[in-house]
Enzyme design. Structure first.
Site, PDB file in Angstrom:
ATOM      1  N   ASP A  39       0.846  -1.190   0.000  1.00 32.67           N
ATOM      2  CA  ASP A  39       0.000   0.000   0.000  1.00 32.67           C
ATOM      3  C   ASP A  39       0.884   1.244   0.000  1.00 32.67           C
ATOM      4  O   ASP A  39       1.894   1.277   0.706  1.00 32.67           O
ATOM      5  CB  ASP A  39      -0.908  -0.017   1.243  1.00 32.67           C
ATOM      6  CG  ASP A  39      -2.023   0.998   1.166  1.00 32.67           C
ATOM      7  OD1 ASP A  39      -1.730   2.210   1.141  1.00 32.67           O
ATOM      8  OD2 ASP A  39      -3.187   0.584   1.129  1.00 32.67           O
ATOM      9  N   ILE A  40       0.515   2.247  -0.790  1.00 33.37           N
ATOM     10  CA  ILE A  40       1.331   3.468  -0.851  1.00 33.37           C
ATOM     11  C   ILE A  40       1.146   4.357   0.383  1.00 33.37           C
ATOM     12  O   ILE A  40       1.934   5.268   0.609  1.00 33.37           O
ATOM     13  CB  ILE A  40       1.065   4.295  -2.136  1.00 33.37           C
ATOM     14  CG1 ILE A  40      -0.377   4.771  -2.187  1.00 33.37           C
ATOM     15  CG2 ILE A  40       1.456   3.517  -3.363  1.00 33.37           C
ATOM     16  CD1 ILE A  40      -0.641   5.808  -3.264  1.00 33.37           C
ATOM     17  N   ASN A  97     -13.236  -3.779   2.827  1.00 32.31           N
ATOM     18  CA  ASN A  97     -14.307  -2.801   2.992  1.00 32.31           C
ATOM     19  C   ASN A  97     -15.292  -2.948   1.832  1.00 32.31           C
ATOM     20  O   ASN A  97     -14.880  -3.077   0.684  1.00 32.31           O
ATOM     21  CB  ASN A  97     -13.738  -1.385   2.990  1.00 32.31           C
ATOM     22  CG  ASN A  97     -12.762  -1.150   4.118  1.00 32.31           C
ATOM     23  OD1 ASN A  97     -12.981  -1.568   5.237  1.00 32.31           O
ATOM     24  ND2 ASN A  97     -11.663  -0.479   3.818  1.00 32.31           N
ATOM     25  N   GLU A 105     -13.255   2.723  -0.607  1.00 37.99           N
ATOM     26  CA  GLU A 105     -12.853   3.927  -1.330  1.00 37.99           C
ATOM     27  C   GLU A 105     -12.498   3.670  -2.790  1.00 37.99           C
ATOM     28  O   GLU A 105     -12.561   4.592  -3.600  1.00 37.99           O
ATOM     29  CB  GLU A 105     -11.680   4.596  -0.615  1.00 37.99           C
ATOM     30  CG  GLU A 105     -12.063   5.123   0.759  1.00 37.99           C
ATOM     31  CD  GLU A 105     -10.899   5.752   1.494  1.00 37.99           C
ATOM     32  OE1 GLU A 105      -9.750   5.651   1.033  1.00 37.99           O
ATOM     33  OE2 GLU A 105     -11.151   6.355   2.550  1.00 37.99           O
ATOM     34  N   VAL A 106     -12.095   2.456  -3.140  1.00 36.61           N
ATOM     35  CA  VAL A 106     -11.734   2.132  -4.522  1.00 36.61           C
ATOM     36  C   VAL A 106     -12.719   1.073  -5.022  1.00 36.61           C
ATOM     37  O   VAL A 106     -12.890   0.035  -4.384  1.00 36.61           O
ATOM     38  CB  VAL A 106     -10.281   1.605  -4.624  1.00 36.61           C
ATOM     39  CG1 VAL A 106      -9.945   1.228  -6.059  1.00 36.61           C
ATOM     40  CG2 VAL A 106      -9.304   2.633  -4.098  1.00 36.61           C
ATOM     41  N   HIS A 110     -10.613  -5.454  -3.050  1.00 36.10           N
ATOM     42  CA  HIS A 110      -9.258  -5.573  -2.528  1.00 36.10           C
ATOM     43  C   HIS A 110      -9.313  -5.965  -1.064  1.00 36.10           C
ATOM     44  O   HIS A 110     -10.237  -5.618  -0.347  1.00 36.10           O
ATOM     45  CB  HIS A 110      -8.458  -4.278  -2.707  1.00 36.10           C
ATOM     46  CG  HIS A 110      -9.091  -3.057  -2.121  1.00 36.10           C
ATOM     47  ND1 HIS A 110     -10.199  -2.435  -2.674  1.00 36.10           N
ATOM     48  CD2 HIS A 110      -8.766  -2.320  -1.030  1.00 36.10           C
ATOM     49  CE1 HIS A 110     -10.522  -1.378  -1.960  1.00 36.10           C
ATOM     50  NE2 HIS A 110      -9.665  -1.290  -0.950  1.00 36.10           N
ATOM     51  N   HIS A 112      -6.988  -5.891   2.393  1.00 34.45           N
ATOM     52  CA  HIS A 112      -5.821  -5.348   3.074  1.00 34.45           C
ATOM     53  C   HIS A 112      -5.274  -6.434   3.995  1.00 34.45           C
ATOM     54  O   HIS A 112      -6.042  -7.087   4.710  1.00 34.45           O
ATOM     55  CB  HIS A 112      -6.209  -4.156   3.969  1.00 34.45           C
ATOM     56  CG  HIS A 112      -6.786  -3.000   3.237  1.00 34.45           C
ATOM     57  ND1 HIS A 112      -6.043  -1.889   2.910  1.00 34.45           N
ATOM     58  CD2 HIS A 112      -8.049  -2.755   2.791  1.00 34.45           C
ATOM     59  CE1 HIS A 112      -6.819  -1.005   2.291  1.00 34.45           C
ATOM     60  NE2 HIS A 112      -8.047  -1.515   2.205  1.00 34.45           N
TER      61      HIS A 112
END
Length: 126
Positions: A39-40, A97, A105-106, A110, A112
């Protein structure tokens, strides 16, 4: 901005761009089903994102539409990434999420993987 998990897939989302090679990433693992990368904006000392290569908005979308092979490949990849990074002992947290209340948010499924320190409680008590 939170995502509606019932919306159509957006080919311009950041993870779609990463999958197409338009945005660089620090790849941790890749196979025919998934891409895993750092993750950035890490929220723990170790913070890896695992995304399917298919066009899925959320966990709900993925579980309803993905093939058995895609689902098995994704789940196995998450486990592989955690084991390869030495996260199994002392432990790690998985988080996916979904939707507005889940603070997605995206608009691309995905997961995490958080590790590297004690992570505290899952949710803030109100």
């Amino acid at each position: 901005m939170a995502i509606d998990p019932t919306q159509p897939y957006d080919d311009d989302n950041i993870f779609a761009k990463i999958l197409r090679g338009e945005i660089p990433n620090k790849t941790v693992y890749e196979d025919e089903w998934v891409l895993a990368f750092h993750d950035i904006n890490p929220q723990a000392p170790e913070h890896v994102l695992v995304i399917p290569k298919g066009r899925y908005v959320s966990w709900d979308d993925f579980s309803a539409k993905a093939s058995d092979a895609e689902i098995a490949g994704f789940v196995r990849a998450v486990g592989h990434v955690a084991r390869a990074a030495g996260m199994v002992e002392p432990g790690y947290r998985l988080l996916a999420n979904v939707g507005q209340h889940g603070h997605q948010e995206v608009p691309h499924l995905h997961v995490h993987i958080f590790a590297g320190k004690p992570l505290g409680p899952m949710l803030m008590r109100s």
